[in-house]
Enzyme design. Structure first.
Site, short mmCIF file in Angstrom:
data_model
loop_
_atom_site.label_atom_id
_atom_site.label_comp_id
_atom_site.label_asym_id
_atom_site.label_seq_id
_atom_site.Cartn_x
_atom_site.Cartn_y
_atom_site.Cartn_z
N LYS A 22 -8.06 7.43 -15.06
CA LYS A 22 -6.98 7.23 -16.04
C LYS A 22 -5.92 6.27 -15.47
O LYS A 22 -5.49 5.34 -16.16
CB LYS A 22 -6.31 8.59 -16.35
CG LYS A 22 -4.95 8.46 -17.01
CD LYS A 22 -4.22 9.77 -17.16
CE LYS A 22 -3.48 10.27 -15.96
NZ LYS A 22 -2.08 9.82 -15.79
N ASN A 23 -5.52 6.50 -14.22
CA ASN A 23 -4.41 5.70 -13.67
C ASN A 23 -4.84 4.28 -13.33
O ASN A 23 -3.99 3.43 -13.03
CB ASN A 23 -3.82 6.40 -12.44
CG ASN A 23 -2.99 7.60 -12.85
OD1 ASN A 23 -2.71 7.80 -14.04
ND2 ASN A 23 -2.61 8.43 -11.90
N ARG A 92 5.10 7.85 -19.73
CA ARG A 92 5.97 6.97 -18.96
C ARG A 92 5.28 5.70 -18.51
O ARG A 92 5.93 4.67 -18.33
CB ARG A 92 6.48 7.73 -17.75
CG ARG A 92 7.05 9.07 -18.13
CD ARG A 92 7.47 9.78 -16.89
NE ARG A 92 8.27 8.88 -16.10
CZ ARG A 92 9.54 8.62 -16.33
NH1 ARG A 92 10.14 9.23 -17.33
NH2 ARG A 92 10.21 7.79 -15.59
N CYS A 116 11.32 13.42 -16.79
CA CYS A 116 10.07 14.11 -17.12
C CYS A 116 9.96 15.37 -16.26
O CYS A 116 10.78 15.59 -15.38
CB CYS A 116 8.88 13.17 -16.98
SG CYS A 116 7.91 13.26 -15.50
C1 EPZ Z 1 2.05 6.78 -10.41
O1 EPZ Z 1 3.27 7.06 -11.09
C2 EPZ Z 1 0.99 7.63 -11.08
N1 EPZ Z 1 0.92 7.29 -12.48
C3 EPZ Z 1 1.33 9.11 -10.88
O2 EPZ Z 1 0.28 9.88 -11.42
C4 EPZ Z 1 1.40 9.37 -9.36
O3 EPZ Z 1 1.69 10.74 -9.13
C5 EPZ Z 1 2.46 8.47 -8.75
O4 EPZ Z 1 2.14 7.08 -9.03
C6 EPZ Z 1 2.59 8.62 -7.25
O5 EPZ Z 1 1.40 8.31 -6.62
C7 EPZ Z 1 0.18 6.24 -12.86
O6 EPZ Z 1 -0.45 5.55 -12.07
C8 EPZ Z 1 0.10 5.96 -14.30
P1 EPZ Z 1 5.83 5.78 -8.41
P2 EPZ Z 1 4.53 6.11 -10.88
O7 EPZ Z 1 6.56 4.67 -9.07
O8 EPZ Z 1 4.04 4.73 -10.62
C9 EPZ Z 1 10.42 6.63 -7.34
C10 EPZ Z 1 -0.65 11.71 -12.56
O9 EPZ Z 1 -0.55 12.91 -12.21
N2 EPZ Z 1 10.71 5.43 -8.12
O10 EPZ Z 1 4.85 5.44 -7.36
O11 EPZ Z 1 5.45 6.35 -11.99
C11 EPZ Z 1 9.86 7.74 -8.24
O12 EPZ Z 1 10.87 8.46 -8.89
C12 EPZ Z 1 0.57 10.79 -12.49
O13 EPZ Z 1 -1.69 11.19 -12.97
C13 EPZ Z 1 12.01 4.95 -8.20
O14 EPZ Z 1 12.94 5.53 -7.63
O15 EPZ Z 1 5.12 6.68 -9.55
C14 EPZ Z 1 9.06 8.56 -7.24
O16 EPZ Z 1 9.91 9.44 -6.57
C15 EPZ Z 1 1.84 11.51 -12.53
N3 EPZ Z 1 12.26 3.82 -8.95
C16 EPZ Z 1 8.53 7.51 -6.26
O17 EPZ Z 1 9.37 6.36 -6.44
C17 EPZ Z 1 11.27 3.14 -9.58
O18 EPZ Z 1 11.55 2.12 -10.24
C18 EPZ Z 1 7.09 7.07 -6.48
O19 EPZ Z 1 6.88 6.83 -7.87
C19 EPZ Z 1 9.94 3.62 -9.50
C20 EPZ Z 1 9.70 4.76 -8.76
#
Ligand code: EPZ
Length: 421
Positions: A22-23, A92, A116
């Site tokens: 999916k991701n 998201r 979320c």
């Molecule tokens: C991706 O989300 C995945 N989603 C998530 O999978 C996964 O858990 C996550 O990466 C971490 O590996 C998809 O690929 C669609 P991040 P993403 O940006 O990209 C902070 C599942 O269960 N952050 O890597 O949204 C954020 O809050 C899902 O399938 C900022 O502060 O995660 C988090 O603490 C859920 N500012 C950390 O970074 C930003 O602009 C990592 O988030 C972006 C992120």
């Protein structure tokens, strides 16, 4: 609202097939906006988040057709370069269209996602990276509006924190920027590598995907996949969920069509806990577990560390292990919602900030529980499979976001699970 009814206590046995990721499919679909030509994707899982993403692509004006796992998209013209709130609020990952839209159209309007269940999840890092590429962004009426009338220009981008979709978003923007872009502290997830492979098949020039420095030489145009189809990689989180399910139910499960190389951190932890995990072939895994499992500590990390998307399922496993396991969540600030529900099934879990202490073994007993997010729901399904008696899981729409036909797959391996509509 659908529910799952599970009669636990049956070991999972036989073979179970893994779907496409999916991701990985989500950014691949967003990448189709980068060209007016046709892009064909294979092995796209039929789950709710993918349906939402395809609705979003249709909303921009692109043509989408779908037959089983094959999705064909042609974004000949983009009439509406925007992601409306109604779609973004349910998923998201919709923010993945921001980079491709501004790169292709010079303008994009994407709703801000809001909070979320698992954490605040801002997109500030996507925004500042696109600003480095020359886009002007402003926030108004709950939307991010991006403009780059003269096109984007290559730049050096350093992410303060590793972000998976942020890396993907800016990578998709950089392939159409003028000049070279270097993305430093990039995410190394297999989904980023898969996206880069698709973009290269569309004519992009990218080096270093899978490492923390990615170099992109921008092109004026990208092509489609030209007669070939891009096959999405196996879903490593679904694979991991089944591995843990096999160990927790003390089954003997063969998991096929997967990529063991994407799950080294989980496999190492399963070995430490006493489970036996073997690789009968390069694309399959077999899991068996003795009655007595030992507690193991985990800390979630970016890839290749222990994936946060498998933390909830591993917590369910640790309820069956002897001793205390410390589970530390470092990626999201609120990803322990499953703990309370597992406790209602008999688990002994104490939450202290970002750490959960699981004391086991505690026999689980079936109960009525509520799914709060995608992976939390998976952990409750696993707990239900291992528990004695009947478990009813409410709000399984969360699980439908990311697991293709999960109840049919588990039932095929002997689980007594049924959907109540
Ligand atoms: C991706 O989300 C995945 N989603 C998530 O999978 C996964 O858990 C996550 O990466 C971490 O590996 C998809 O690929 C669609 P991040 P993403 O940006 O990209 C902070 C599942 O269960 N952050 O890597 O949204 C954020 O809050 C899902 O399938 C900022 O502060 O995660 C988090 O603490 C859920 N500012 C950390 O970074 C930003 O602009 C990592 O988030 C972006 C992120």
């Amino acid at each position: 609202m659908d529910r799952f009814l599970i009669h636990g206590g049956t070991p999972l046995e036989g073979a179970i097939l893994v779907s496409g990721s999916k991701n990985s499919a989500l950014p691949a679909i967003a990448a189709c906006l980068l060209t007016g030509e046709t892009v064909t994707l294979d092995r796209v899982p039929q789950v709710r988040d993918i349906r939402t993403m395809l609705d979003l692509i249709r909303h921009t004006g692109a043509e989408v057709s779908q037959e089983e796992g094959r999705v064909t998209i042609q974004a000949r013209e983009i009439a509406h370069p925007e992601a409306p709130y109604d779609l973004v609020k349910t998923m998201r990952a919709s923010s993945l269209v921001l980079g491709p839209l501004v790169a292709r159209c010079g303008v994009a309007r994407v709703s801000l996602p809001g909070g979320c269940a698992i954490g605040a999840r801002p997109i500030n890092l996507h925004v500042s990276a696109l600003e480095h590429l020359g886009a002007e962004l402003r926030q108004e009426h709950g939307y991010i509006e991006a403009r780059a009338p003269g096109g984007l220009r290559g730049a050096e981008i350093h992410f303060d924190r590793i972000t998976v979709t942020g890396t993907e978003d800016v990578l998709m923007a950089a392939v159409l920027a003028n000049g070279e872009t270097v993305i430093d502290n990039a995410a190394r997830e297999p989904e980023v590598v898969d996206l880069a492979r698709l973009l290269v098949a569309m004519g992009a020039s990218i080096d270093g995907a899978g490492s923390s420095t990615i170099r992109v030489r921008g092109a004026a145009k990208l092509s489609g996949t030209r007669g070939a189809a891009h096959s999405i990689i196996a879903d490593r989180i679904e694979t991991g969920t089944f591995l843990i399910a096999g160990a927790l139910t003390r089954g003997d499960l063969l998991i096929t069509d997967c990529d063991p190389g994407h799950l080294r951190a989980l496999i190492a932890k399963l070995h430490q806990a006493g489970a036996e995990v073997t690789e009968p072939s390069p694309d399959s895994l077999r899991v068996r577990a003795p009655r007595k499992l030992s507690s193991v500590d985990i800390t979630t990390e970016e890839h290749p560390g222990f994936a946060t998307e498998l933390q909830a399922q591993f917590m369910a496993l640790m309820t069956a292990a002897e001793g205390i396991s410390f589970i530390t969540e470092t990626i999201f600030e609120n990803r322990f919602m499953h703990a309370q529900e597992l406790a209602r099934m008999g688990a002994n879990i104490r939450i202290e900030g970002r750490q959960a202490l699981v004391a086991g073994p505690t026999p689980l007993s079936g109960a009525q529980v509520i799914a709060s997010d995608l992976r939390a729901s998976a952990s409750l399904v696993l707990a239900g499979l291992a528990a004695h008696g009947e478990t009813v899981i409410d709000r399984v729409y969360h699980i439908d976001r990311g697991y293709e036909k999960i109840e049919a797959k588990l039932a095929g391996a002997g689980a007594r699970i049924r959907r109540l509509s």
